[in-house]
Every structure is written in structure tokens, then in C-alpha cells.
Design an enzyme around this catalytic site. Structure first.
Site, PDB file in Angstrom:
ATOM      1  N   HIS A 163     -44.463  40.902  -7.426  1.00  9.82           N
ATOM      2  CA  HIS A 163     -44.840  39.738  -8.233  1.00  9.82           C
ATOM      3  C   HIS A 163     -45.105  38.575  -7.265  1.00  9.82           C
ATOM      4  O   HIS A 163     -44.411  38.451  -6.246  1.00  9.82           O
ATOM      5  CB  HIS A 163     -43.689  39.297  -9.159  1.00  9.82           C
ATOM      6  CG  HIS A 163     -43.586  40.049 -10.451  1.00  9.82           C
ATOM      7  ND1 HIS A 163     -42.374  40.398 -11.008  1.00  9.82           N
ATOM      8  CD2 HIS A 163     -44.541  40.483 -11.318  1.00  9.82           C
ATOM      9  CE1 HIS A 163     -42.586  41.027 -12.157  1.00  9.82           C
ATOM     10  NE2 HIS A 163     -43.881  41.092 -12.369  1.00  9.82           N
ATOM     11  N   CYS A 173     -37.094  34.330 -10.654  1.00 12.70           N
ATOM     12  CA  CYS A 173     -37.368  35.293 -11.734  1.00 12.70           C
ATOM     13  C   CYS A 173     -36.483  35.070 -12.948  1.00 12.70           C
ATOM     14  O   CYS A 173     -36.840  35.438 -14.057  1.00 12.70           O
ATOM     15  CB  CYS A 173     -37.102  36.724 -11.292  1.00 12.70           C
ATOM     16  SG  CYS A 173     -37.870  37.252  -9.806  1.00 12.70           S
TER      17      CYS A 173
HETATM   18  N1  ARG Z   1     -36.999  44.691 -12.884  1.00  9.06           N
HETATM   19  C1  ARG Z   1     -37.966  43.660 -13.134  1.00  9.06           C
HETATM   20  C2  ARG Z   1     -39.365  44.227 -13.007  1.00  9.06           C
HETATM   21  O1  ARG Z   1     -39.581  45.070 -12.173  1.00  9.06           O
HETATM   22  C3  ARG Z   1     -37.761  42.502 -12.230  1.00  9.06           C
HETATM   23  C4  ARG Z   1     -38.650  41.333 -12.523  1.00  9.06           C
HETATM   24  C5  ARG Z   1     -38.514  40.214 -11.559  1.00  9.06           C
HETATM   25  N2  ARG Z   1     -39.268  39.109 -11.990  1.00  9.06           N
HETATM   26  C6  ARG Z   1     -40.073  38.350 -11.231  1.00  9.06           C
HETATM   27  N3  ARG Z   1     -40.641  37.338 -11.781  1.00  9.06           N
HETATM   28  N4  ARG Z   1     -40.330  38.639  -9.991  1.00  9.06           N
HETATM   29  O2  ARG Z   1     -40.264  43.870 -13.712  1.00  9.06           O
END
Ligand code: ARG
Length: 279
Positions: free
Chosen positions: A166, A262
Site C-alpha cells: 500500500h 493504517c
Molecule cells: N492485512 C491488511 C491487508 O493486507 C493490512 C492493511 C494495512 N493497511 C494499510 N493502509 N497499509 O489489507
């Protein structure tokens, strides 16, 4: 006026599936009490500088705690996420309901275009642009949709390292215009795009070790910067740029591939042109 953020307490949080490399080997390896304590640490810190709203956690959607992915907020409108992985899709309805009942107009993407909210879309704090990450979760095609719906210039950045899946895991625009980021998470053209838009004095590049500690996954509120951990060198750089750094351990959430940023979604997001200039 105080900034507002959305969070979700980790009552139902666990690593229950694997959709990013951080989750590998971590299924059912978490500690609920430790996660609760770490989340409390972050939310208490953030509440010192901002208002924090909470959405209720729900069984069966453990990643709902990562509210950054709920959508992209600008003023009183939100473009709801369309998650790539089936595991996270049920979150969309919960987030949609929360936004509608809190005065936001909820917009959605055309069917088949994936977009993971503020996890992949971050407004710069100096330039009137939106940085958008793509390559892992969000589709490049989301850029045109966002540009049209919100009337903003979108700068797409291709993410190439699966551990930085992300945009908010490897880039964080800071108040005042500095950009905290991990260059190696981006392809060459995207690194060049960043360099062309952000002058060297405003680029704070972190090394691999800080990046792996989720240093770019920072919550910025005024001059405060909250993150899991920073090296002494990074702490010194941030302080030289005038930021006050707060470190708060979030190892339980890193098992799921997430950290401070996050776990939050900024709800107070005015248009840059309407932000009063400092006096
Ligand atoms: N387990 C989640 C996923 O893989 C973690 C999300 C983390 N969020 C972020 N904005 N980086 O989607």
C-alpha cells in the site's frame, strides 16, 4: 479546529488469512491483550492532538481495524474502497454505513476497479495533488476516476516491492510539504516523478531498516508525527525539519502488515486551496 480521525478498536482483530507477505506464518500467532494495549497507546497519543471517532469492530472482518483502507475522504465526500481481496470485501458495507450515518456522501467506483482508500491515496501537504499507489492492490485505472470525482490532479506511483503493498507503507506527506518515503518501494519512473515534484530539501528518504519498521506508515497531525519506531538518524532528521516524533510500538499489527497510519483515517480533509495560510 482539531483534526478528526477514524479508528476501530481491535476486539475482533487477528491474523486469520494471508493477503500480504507480513501475514505469512502469523496466522493465530497474535496476542489479543498486546494488540489492545498497543492500540490504546496509539489512540491515547492521537487523542492528545486530534479528535478520534471509532467504528465498531465486527466478527469475521479482522482487518477492519485498518480504517485507512475504508475510503478516500475529501471534505464531506468519501470514495468508498473496493477491496482487491475477497477477505476484505465485507468491510465495505460496514464502512459505507458508518460514513452515511456520519454525514458523508458515499461515492463508489465503477464495478471491477479496485481501490483501497487512503491506504493507496494520500494528499500532498504543499502541492495540490493526490499521490496514488498502484501495482498491488489499487488499479491504475482508479486514478482517472478519482481525478474526475474529486477534481484533483492524481500522480500515480507504481509500487514494486510486495512488502510495501500500500502507498501508506512507504510514503507519507507531512504538513509543511516534506515527504517521508522509501524510494526502493517504487519503480524508477515513479521515483523520478517524486524527485521532479518535491525539491531535495523536502524529501526525507528512509533506509530499508526504517522502512521495515513501518517508519513511513506515520500519522501526521500538525507538527506531530506518530510511528511505530524510528532509528536515531531518522529521529534526528525529523527533528531538524521541525517535527515532533512520537514512537509507539505496534508489533501486533505489523503481523498483519499494518502500523500507525493504517490504523487511522483522516476525516478532516479540506481542499488544499482552502487551508488558511499560516500567519
Ligand atoms: N492485512 C491488511 C491487508 O493486507 C493490512 C492493511 C494495512 N493497511 C494499510 N493502509 N497499509 O489489507
Amino acid at each position: 479546529m482539531k483534526e478528526r480521525f477514524l479508528m476501530c478498536a481491535p476486539r475482533h482483530f487477528e491474523v486469520a488469512y494471508v493477503i500480504n507477505p507480513w501475514m505469512e506464518g502469523n496466522i493465530a500467532r497474535g496476542s489479543k491483550p498486546a494488540a489492545a494495549a498497543q492500540w490504546q497507546g496509539l489512540s491515547a497519543l492521537l487523542r492528545r492532538y486530534a479528535e478520534v471517532d471509532c467504528i465498531d469492530g465486527e466478527p469475521g472482518v479482522p482487518d477492519l481495524v485498518f480504517t485507512a483502507n475504508a475510503g478516500l475522504v475529501l471534505e464531506r465526500r468519501v470514495l468508498l474502497a473496493a477491496f482487491r481481496h475477497a477477505e476484505r470485501r465485507p468491510e465495505e458495507a460496514y464502512f459505507s454505513r458508518w460514513f452515511s450515518s456520519h454525514g458523508f456522501e458515499v461515492l463508489t467506483l465503477p464495478r471491477g476497479v479496485y481501490f483501497e482508500g487512503a491506504g493507496d491515496a494520500l494528499f500532498d501537504r504543499r502541492l495540490p495533488i493526490l499521490w496514488m499507489g498502484h501495482g498491488h492492490r489499487t488499479d491504475e485505472a482508479a486514478a482517472a476516476v478519482i481525478a474526475r470525482l474529486f477534481d484533483v490532479d492524481v500522480v500515480p506511483l507504481r509500487l514494486v516491492n510486495p512488502r510495501f503493498y500500500h502507498l501508506d507503507t512507504c510514503l507519507c506527506p507531512l504538513e509543511g510539504g516534506a515527504l517521508l518515503y522509501y524510494p526502493d518501494a517504487f519503480d524508477r519512473a515513479s521515483q523520478d516523478r517524486i524527485a521532479a515534484l518535491v525539491p531535495p530539501a523536502l524529501r526525507i528518504a528512509v533506509d530499508a531498516a526504517d522502512a521495515a519498521d513501518f517508519a513511513c506508515n506515520a500519522v501526521n497531525c500538525g507538527r506531530h508525527v506518530i510511528m511505530n519506531r524510528a532509528s536515531d538518524a531518522l529521529a534526528a532528521t525529523l527533528s531538524a525539519h521541525g517535527y515532533e516524533l512520537h514512537q509507539t510500538g505496534l508489533s501486533e499489527f505489523m503481523k498483519a502488515g499494518g502500523s500507525a497510519k493504517c490504523l487511522t483515517l483522516k476525516l478532516s480533509e479540506p481542499r488544499l486551496s482552502e487551508v488558511p495560510l499560516p500567519v
